[in-house]
Design a protein around this motif. Sequence first.
Motif, PDB file in Angstrom:
ATOM      1  N   PRO A  12       0.898  -1.322  -0.030  1.00 15.04           N
ATOM      2  CA  PRO A  12       0.105  -0.167  -0.118  1.00 15.04           C
ATOM      3  C   PRO A  12       0.762   1.200  -0.022  1.00 15.04           C
ATOM      4  CG  PRO A  12       0.114  -1.094   2.023  1.00 15.04           C
ATOM      5  CD  PRO A  12       0.605  -1.738   1.334  1.00 15.04           C
ATOM      6  N   PHE A  13       0.359   2.268  -0.893  1.00 11.17           N
ATOM      7  CA  PHE A  13       1.314   3.543  -0.859  1.00 11.17           C
ATOM      8  C   PHE A  13       0.086   4.682  -0.887  1.00 11.17           C
ATOM      9  CE2 PHE A  13       3.627   0.572  -3.470  1.00 11.17           C
ATOM     10  CZ  PHE A  13       4.911   0.863  -2.961  1.00 11.17           C
ATOM     11  N   PHE A  14       0.574   5.856  -0.195  1.00  8.44           N
ATOM     12  CA  PHE A  14       0.316   6.924  -0.359  1.00  8.44           C
ATOM     13  C   PHE A  14       1.006   7.812  -1.222  1.00  8.44           C
ATOM     14  CE2 PHE A  14      -1.691   6.665   4.396  1.00  8.44           C
ATOM     15  CZ  PHE A  14      -2.844   6.548   3.935  1.00  8.44           C
ATOM     16  N   ILE A  15       0.742   8.587  -2.130  1.00  8.85           N
ATOM     17  CA  ILE A  15       1.275   9.140  -3.137  1.00  8.85           C
ATOM     18  C   ILE A  15       1.257  10.739  -3.238  1.00  8.85           C
ATOM     19  CG2 ILE A  15       2.102   9.260  -5.616  1.00  8.85           C
ATOM     20  CD1 ILE A  15       1.112   6.264  -5.838  1.00  8.85           C
ATOM     21  N   GLU A  16       2.159  11.475  -3.107  1.00  7.55           N
ATOM     22  CA  GLU A  16       2.110  13.023  -3.367  1.00  7.55           C
ATOM     23  C   GLU A  16       2.789  13.160  -4.627  1.00  7.55           C
ATOM     24  OE1 GLU A  16       0.567  15.133  -1.061  1.00  7.55           O
ATOM     25  OE2 GLU A  16       0.065  14.087   0.606  1.00  7.55           O
ATOM     26  N   VAL A  17       2.070  14.028  -5.258  1.00  8.85           N
ATOM     27  CA  VAL A  17       2.726  14.671  -6.551  1.00  8.85           C
ATOM     28  C   VAL A  17       2.924  15.991  -6.263  1.00  8.85           C
ATOM     29  CG1 VAL A  17       2.451  14.718  -9.122  1.00  8.85           C
ATOM     30  CG2 VAL A  17       1.333  12.788  -7.839  1.00  8.85           C
ATOM     31  N   ILE A  20       6.654  10.563  -2.420  1.00  4.04           N
ATOM     32  CA  ILE A  20       6.762  11.966  -2.615  1.00  4.04           C
ATOM     33  C   ILE A  20       7.478  12.065  -3.912  1.00  4.04           C
ATOM     34  CG2 ILE A  20       7.250  14.446  -1.981  1.00  4.04           C
ATOM     35  CD1 ILE A  20       7.325  13.446   0.853  1.00  4.04           C
ATOM     36  N   LEU A  21       6.668  12.412  -4.974  1.00  5.25           N
ATOM     37  CA  LEU A  21       7.062  12.522  -6.382  1.00  5.25           C
ATOM     38  C   LEU A  21       7.632  14.089  -6.435  1.00  5.25           C
ATOM     39  CD1 LEU A  21       4.985  10.161  -8.657  1.00  5.25           C
ATOM     40  CD2 LEU A  21       7.297  10.045  -7.501  1.00  5.25           C
ATOM     41  N   THR A  22       9.027  14.266  -6.538  1.00  8.48           N
ATOM     42  CA  THR A  22       9.326  15.813  -6.419  1.00  8.48           C
ATOM     43  C   THR A  22      10.566  15.821  -7.158  1.00  8.48           C
ATOM     44  OG1 THR A  22       9.873  17.481  -4.950  1.00  8.48           O
ATOM     45  CG2 THR A  22      10.443  15.218  -4.185  1.00  8.48           C
ATOM     46  N   GLU A  23      10.799  17.150  -7.792  1.00  2.00           N
ATOM     47  CA  GLU A  23      12.078  17.499  -8.432  1.00  2.00           C
ATOM     48  C   GLU A  23      13.155  17.745  -7.478  1.00  2.00           C
ATOM     49  OE1 GLU A  23      13.004  17.422 -11.506  1.00  2.00           O
ATOM     50  OE2 GLU A  23      11.503  16.494 -12.049  1.00  2.00           O
ATOM     51  N   SER A  24      12.501  17.910  -5.936  1.00  2.00           N
ATOM     52  CA  SER A  24      13.528  18.371  -5.039  1.00  2.00           C
ATOM     53  C   SER A  24      13.560  17.299  -3.941  1.00  2.00           C
ATOM     54  CB  SER A  24      13.292  19.675  -4.283  1.00  2.00           C
ATOM     55  OG  SER A  24      13.115  20.821  -5.202  1.00  2.00           O
ATOM     56  N   ASP A  25      14.871  17.141  -3.113  1.00  2.04           N
ATOM     57  CA  ASP A  25      14.832  16.380  -2.116  1.00  2.04           C
ATOM     58  C   ASP A  25      14.727  17.106  -0.900  1.00  2.04           C
ATOM     59  OD1 ASP A  25      15.260  13.787  -2.692  1.00  2.04           O
ATOM     60  OD2 ASP A  25      17.448  13.773  -3.168  1.00  2.04           O
ATOM     61  N   TYR A  26      13.763  16.583  -0.005  1.00  2.42           N
ATOM     62  CA  TYR A  26      13.661  17.340   1.366  1.00  2.42           C
ATOM     63  C   TYR A  26      14.039  16.515   2.555  1.00  2.42           C
ATOM     64  CZ  TYR A  26      10.099  19.905  -1.420  1.00  2.42           C
ATOM     65  OH  TYR A  26       9.564  20.857  -2.200  1.00  2.42           O
ATOM     66  N   GLU A  27      14.667  17.076   3.369  1.00  4.04           N
ATOM     67  CA  GLU A  27      15.009  16.561   4.603  1.00  4.04           C
ATOM     68  C   GLU A  27      13.982  16.424   5.470  1.00  4.04           C
ATOM     69  OE1 GLU A  27      18.133  18.341   7.075  1.00  4.04           O
ATOM     70  OE2 GLU A  27      19.227  19.090   5.112  1.00  4.04           O
ATOM     71  N   ILE A  28      13.515  15.098   5.747  1.00  2.00           N
ATOM     72  CA  ILE A  28      12.311  14.687   6.405  1.00  2.00           C
ATOM     73  C   ILE A  28      12.455  14.002   7.785  1.00  2.00           C
ATOM     74  CG2 ILE A  28       9.949  13.029   6.077  1.00  2.00           C
ATOM     75  CD1 ILE A  28      10.226  13.789   3.273  1.00  2.00           C
ATOM     76  N   GLU A  29      11.977  14.595   8.832  1.00  2.00           N
ATOM     77  CA  GLU A  29      12.019  13.968  10.050  1.00  2.00           C
ATOM     78  C   GLU A  29      10.780  13.070  10.055  1.00  2.00           C
ATOM     79  OE1 GLU A  29      12.514  17.012  12.975  1.00  2.00           O
ATOM     80  OE2 GLU A  29      13.806  17.898  11.674  1.00  2.00           O
ATOM     81  N   SER A  30      10.958  11.742  10.386  1.00  2.00           N
ATOM     82  CA  SER A  30       9.930  10.830  10.546  1.00  2.00           C
ATOM     83  C   SER A  30      10.090  10.070  11.643  1.00  2.00           C
ATOM     84  CB  SER A  30      10.002   9.850   9.199  1.00  2.00           C
ATOM     85  OG  SER A  30       8.964   8.954   9.313  1.00  2.00           O
ATOM     86  N   ILE A  31       9.169   8.927  11.783  1.00  2.00           N
ATOM     87  CA  ILE A  31       9.084   7.945  13.152  1.00  2.00           C
ATOM     88  C   ILE A  31       9.294   6.581  12.543  1.00  2.00           C
ATOM     89  CG2 ILE A  31       8.135   9.926  14.723  1.00  2.00           C
ATOM     90  CD1 ILE A  31       5.441   8.417  14.273  1.00  2.00           C
ATOM     91  N   GLU A  32       9.588   5.706  13.657  1.00  2.00           N
ATOM     92  CA  GLU A  32       9.379   4.241  13.278  1.00  2.00           C
ATOM     93  C   GLU A  32       8.173   4.143  12.945  1.00  2.00           C
ATOM     94  OE1 GLU A  32      10.522   0.109  15.198  1.00  2.00           O
ATOM     95  OE2 GLU A  32      11.203   1.972  16.397  1.00  2.00           O
ATOM     96  N   GLY A  33       8.111   3.332  11.929  1.00  4.45           N
ATOM     97  CA  GLY A  33       6.530   2.693  11.359  1.00  4.45           C
ATOM     98  C   GLY A  33       6.206   3.498  10.108  1.00  4.45           C
TER      99      GLY A  33
END
Length: 199
Positions: free
Chosen positions: A122-127, A168-181
């Motif tokens: 399963p995926f959530f997709i952001e364009v 996340i489909l994007t031309e830029s690379d973002y620094e993302i702070e996530s959590i386990e899971g």
Amino acid sequence: MRERDKAILDSLKKFRVLNRDQIIAMYFDDTKQAITNCNRVMNRLHLQGAVRVEKGSRPFCYFHGDSNMKFNSMKAPHFKMIADMYIRMCEYCKPEVFEVEPKMAIKGSVEPDAYAVWKGTPFFIEVQRSLYTKKVMQTKVNRYLDYFLSGVWKNPQSLSNTFPVVIILTESDYEIESIEGVMFLQAKDIDDLVKKYMS
């Protein structure tokens, strides 16, 4: 009405707008004289009132006859990008599930451009068509983190007990702070995604 006609109308409801080339890729790619065949079918559906056609663009763009979306809607290019992404995914493997802008939770929570089950995952997709600041992107990311922590996504109808991977489909690379899971994957497009993470 023919089965292919019904399928085209279903896709117009799902994607909101499709241009002729996208309709060809979905429904006429395996036919001889695909452009002629597609034009004939879409003209017939237009004459029947089943579709609306925007002739100001080349190739023509089509909307479901019940749609009230304006031809010059600012969202039209975005929906066509989602359709392009879906078509490219199908060239690798048709998604088992593909929903455009699904309503996942209460307003202000996650609002993915698409939800897909692709190759069993399963995926959530952001364009992303726009360049965001790190702060704005992290705010969007935090909505997914809050949604994960809420547990609302766990329901009997869910096709998976695993939280969807967020693409996340994007031309830029973002620094993302996530959590386990919660996993975030960033790529320029579907080809880049497959090359980076699925090859």
